[in-house]
Design an enzyme around this catalytic site. Sequence first.
Site, PDB file in Angstrom:
ATOM      1  N   GLU A 102       1.126  -1.333   0.096  1.00 29.87           N
ATOM      2  CA  GLU A 102       0.051   0.541   0.300  1.00 29.87           C
ATOM      3  C   GLU A 102       0.861   1.142   0.098  1.00 29.87           C
ATOM      4  O   GLU A 102       2.380   0.973   0.110  1.00 29.87           O
ATOM      5  CB  GLU A 102      -1.310  -0.198   1.371  1.00 29.87           C
ATOM      6  CG  GLU A 102      -1.707  -1.435   0.938  1.00 29.87           C
ATOM      7  CD  GLU A 102      -2.470  -1.255   2.932  1.00 29.87           C
ATOM      8  OE1 GLU A 102      -2.619  -0.488   2.814  1.00 29.87           O
ATOM      9  OE2 GLU A 102      -3.488  -2.397   2.360  1.00 29.87           O
ATOM     10  N   GLU A 132       9.423  -7.332  -3.426  1.00 21.99           N
ATOM     11  CA  GLU A 132       9.505  -9.371  -2.850  1.00 21.99           C
ATOM     12  C   GLU A 132      11.016  -8.663  -1.433  1.00 21.99           C
ATOM     13  O   GLU A 132      11.176  -9.564  -0.999  1.00 21.99           O
ATOM     14  CB  GLU A 132       9.792  -9.952  -3.501  1.00 21.99           C
ATOM     15  CG  GLU A 132       9.079  -9.948  -4.325  1.00 21.99           C
ATOM     16  CD  GLU A 132       8.117 -11.750  -4.277  1.00 21.99           C
ATOM     17  OE1 GLU A 132       8.749 -12.317  -3.627  1.00 21.99           O
ATOM     18  OE2 GLU A 132       7.414 -11.733  -5.253  1.00 21.99           O
TER      19      GLU A 132
HETATM   20  C1  FAD Z   1       7.590  -2.807  -9.782  1.00 20.70           C
HETATM   21  C2  FAD Z   1       7.205  -3.636  -8.746  1.00 20.70           C
HETATM   22  C3  FAD Z   1       6.595  -4.623  -8.963  1.00 20.70           C
HETATM   23  C4  FAD Z   1       5.808  -4.837  -6.993  1.00 20.70           C
HETATM   24  N1  FAD Z   1       4.969  -5.970  -7.430  1.00 20.70           N
HETATM   25  C5  FAD Z   1       4.185  -6.217  -6.245  1.00 20.70           C
HETATM   26  C6  FAD Z   1       2.930  -6.856  -6.116  1.00 20.70           C
HETATM   27  O1  FAD Z   1       2.765  -7.789  -7.231  1.00 20.70           O
HETATM   28  N2  FAD Z   1       2.353  -7.260  -4.800  1.00 20.70           N
HETATM   29  C7  FAD Z   1       2.837  -6.173  -4.068  1.00 20.70           C
HETATM   30  O2  FAD Z   1       2.321  -6.219  -2.674  1.00 20.70           O
HETATM   31  N3  FAD Z   1       3.639  -5.494  -3.929  1.00 20.70           N
HETATM   32  C8  FAD Z   1       4.123  -5.476  -5.393  1.00 20.70           C
HETATM   33  N4  FAD Z   1       5.270  -4.492  -4.852  1.00 20.70           N
HETATM   34  C9  FAD Z   1       5.979  -3.918  -4.069  1.00 20.70           C
HETATM   35  C10 FAD Z   1       7.197  -3.784  -3.133  1.00 20.70           C
HETATM   36  O3  FAD Z   1       7.825  -5.177  -2.383  1.00 20.70           O
HETATM   37  C11 FAD Z   1       8.096  -3.210  -2.694  1.00 20.70           C
HETATM   38  O4  FAD Z   1       8.158  -1.646  -3.703  1.00 20.70           O
HETATM   39  C12 FAD Z   1       9.057  -3.453  -1.599  1.00 20.70           C
HETATM   40  O5  FAD Z   1       8.257  -3.816  -1.202  1.00 20.70           O
HETATM   41  C13 FAD Z   1       9.387  -2.227  -1.130  1.00 20.70           C
HETATM   42  O6  FAD Z   1       8.590  -1.072  -0.089  1.00 20.70           O
HETATM   43  P1  FAD Z   1       8.450   0.570  -0.746  1.00 20.70           P
HETATM   44  O7  FAD Z   1       8.487   0.978  -1.816  1.00 20.70           O
HETATM   45  O8  FAD Z   1       7.626   0.650  -0.299  1.00 20.70           O
HETATM   46  O9  FAD Z   1       9.625   1.540   0.203  1.00 20.70           O
HETATM   47  P2  FAD Z   1       9.739   1.672   1.610  1.00 20.70           P
HETATM   48  O10 FAD Z   1      10.007   0.696   3.225  1.00 20.70           O
HETATM   49  O11 FAD Z   1       8.641   2.892   2.060  1.00 20.70           O
HETATM   50  O12 FAD Z   1      11.933   1.405   1.532  1.00 20.70           O
HETATM   51  C14 FAD Z   1      12.193   2.304   1.283  1.00 20.70           C
HETATM   52  C15 FAD Z   1      13.439   2.598   1.549  1.00 20.70           C
HETATM   53  O13 FAD Z   1      13.792   2.842   2.890  1.00 20.70           O
HETATM   54  C16 FAD Z   1      14.578   1.215   3.470  1.00 20.70           C
HETATM   55  N5  FAD Z   1      13.636   1.044   4.167  1.00 20.70           N
HETATM   56  C17 FAD Z   1      12.441   1.259   5.508  1.00 20.70           C
HETATM   57  N6  FAD Z   1      12.871   0.197   6.381  1.00 20.70           N
HETATM   58  C18 FAD Z   1      13.855  -0.172   6.487  1.00 20.70           C
HETATM   59  C19 FAD Z   1      14.280  -0.918   7.724  1.00 20.70           C
HETATM   60  N7  FAD Z   1      13.347  -0.940   8.508  1.00 20.70           N
HETATM   61  N8  FAD Z   1      15.683  -0.600   8.651  1.00 20.70           N
HETATM   62  C20 FAD Z   1      16.595  -0.331   7.144  1.00 20.70           C
HETATM   63  N9  FAD Z   1      15.683   0.160   5.565  1.00 20.70           N
HETATM   64  C21 FAD Z   1      14.356   0.249   5.234  1.00 20.70           C
HETATM   65  C22 FAD Z   1      14.208   0.257   2.253  1.00 20.70           C
HETATM   66  O14 FAD Z   1      14.746  -0.741   1.900  1.00 20.70           O
HETATM   67  C23 FAD Z   1      13.920   1.245   1.158  1.00 20.70           C
HETATM   68  O15 FAD Z   1      14.842   0.977   0.103  1.00 20.70           O
HETATM   69  C24 FAD Z   1       6.375  -3.993  -6.574  1.00 20.70           C
HETATM   70  C25 FAD Z   1       7.148  -3.368  -6.218  1.00 20.70           C
HETATM   71  C26 FAD Z   1       7.352  -3.383  -7.903  1.00 20.70           C
HETATM   72  C27 FAD Z   1       9.014  -1.610  -8.038  1.00 20.70           C
END
Ligand code: FAD
Length: 408
Positions: free
Chosen positions: A131, A388
């Site tokens: 989300e 993932e």
């Molecule tokens: C092309 C694409 C396809 C996808 N397909 C799916 C899908 O089919 N279904 C689905 O549900 N999701 C999907 N996703 C979502 C994907 O799994 C998320 O983008 C991912 O989990 C990261 O979440 P976020 O983008 O909100 O980044 P954030 O969680 O906001 O993270 C931003 C940065 O902060 C870092 N960070 C966050 N928390 C910590 C911590 N505790 N310690 C250290 N570093 C941290 C992260 O590593 C990252 O570098 C997809 C994403 C993309 C881009």
Amino acid sequence: MAEFTMELSEEQREIQGWLHGFAADVIRPAAAEWDEREETPWPVIQEAAKLGIYSLDFYAQQFFDPSGLGIPMTMEELFWGDAGIALSIVGTGLAAVGVLANGTEEQIGTWVPQMYGDPSDVKVAAFCSSEPDAGSDVSAMRTRAVYDEAKDEWVLNGTKTWATNGGIAHVHVVVAVVDPELGSKGQASFIVPPGTAGLSQGQKFKKHGIRASHTAEVVLEDVRVPGHCLLGGKEKLEERLARARERARTGGGRLKNAAMATFEASRPAVGAQAVGIARAAYEVALDYAKTREQFGRPIIDNQGVAFQLADMRTQIDAARLLVWRASWMASARKPFESAEGSMSKLFAGETAKKVTAQAMQILGGNGYTREYPVERMHRDAAIYTIFEGTSEIQRLVIARTLAGVPIR
Ligand SMILES: Cc1cc2nc3c(=O)[nH]c(=O)nc-3n(C[C@H](O)[C@H](O)[C@H](O)COP(=O)(O)OP(=O)(O)OC[C@H]3O[C@@H](n4cnc5c(N)ncnc54)[C@H](O)[C@@H]3O)c2cc1C
């Protein structure tokens, strides 16, 4: 006790050759076009369906390969062809795993075949967990599922983002909060059947790589699904919630949540996809280094280039071994006591990003153009340290597992 071998069986090699042929003859030639179009490559998916490569039967056969290597081998070959197209072919699998990980036998039998459709009418499926405010932190999820007892229906409201195949899927698997007090332990997965009112596609994202794969928001407005669409069933959910409440009260033990169960099962397969991209870029770079001449000799004669290729190949092989180990462990039902699934995805994802960058460097100016495939492979590889579970989250999972600290 089975004899230890690291050789694929004759049957596995045959399947590998067949997949490689499809990747080389059908996927690779279409890669640049669908990358530019940024659209789901339906004709390629249809072709894969006709040949049986896009079918539940094929994935089930590979999934139940007792060595555990059927799925990683399949992923590596298809993604060697092209990652964007291959993700369009295998993206349905994430939703299928969501049902396999949390559903009853009846739910698996009803919904998973519908996710694929048939060769004359192919369908895709989507797994919707992320989300806008709940990416790495799945406990921040806000999409709510409320039970309407009078009608035996669940009512879903919220916005999902980044969903592969979101909005174009025939079947959506949606993770939602059923008990907000329990954080990630208060979540459950639901099937949203085809044509359900209230589900719509939000923004479709324009991406850096894997551009043939459709990624979009999924908006849920008073989406009503029958009670039987709760994966695992109501009784199991009530038992799980009661255990979670008890643990929250006493502060003890670990419980898995619905999204985590899906991601854990799929991590080695995602690592194998990264291995396929890395291998593809490495092969292009190796060929180029052997044939491109500067200063009167092939550039591979320079140690600076040859050592890069040596490191690339070593890292790809190491990544594959980590992926195979985790896949074998999963199929032998050995628990990931040291987060071996996360290790495989972390190392393979980082390797793909690094190796594709090195491949571009070896191709010089040509590597930077769309005349050659390595810049696309580099763009595609970048997602493998993000989706993932980002690389940071994989490290967090590994570190917490080693430390014996519960993973939230
Ligand atoms: C092309 C694409 C396809 C996808 N397909 C799916 C899908 O089919 N279904 C689905 O549900 N999701 C999907 N996703 C979502 C994907 O799994 C998320 O983008 C991912 O989990 C990261 O979440 P976020 O983008 O909100 O980044 P954030 O969680 O906001 O993270 C931003 C940065 O902060 C870092 N960070 C966050 N928390 C910590 C911590 N505790 N310690 C250290 N570093 C941290 C992260 O590593 C990252 O570098 C997809 C994403 C993309 C881009």
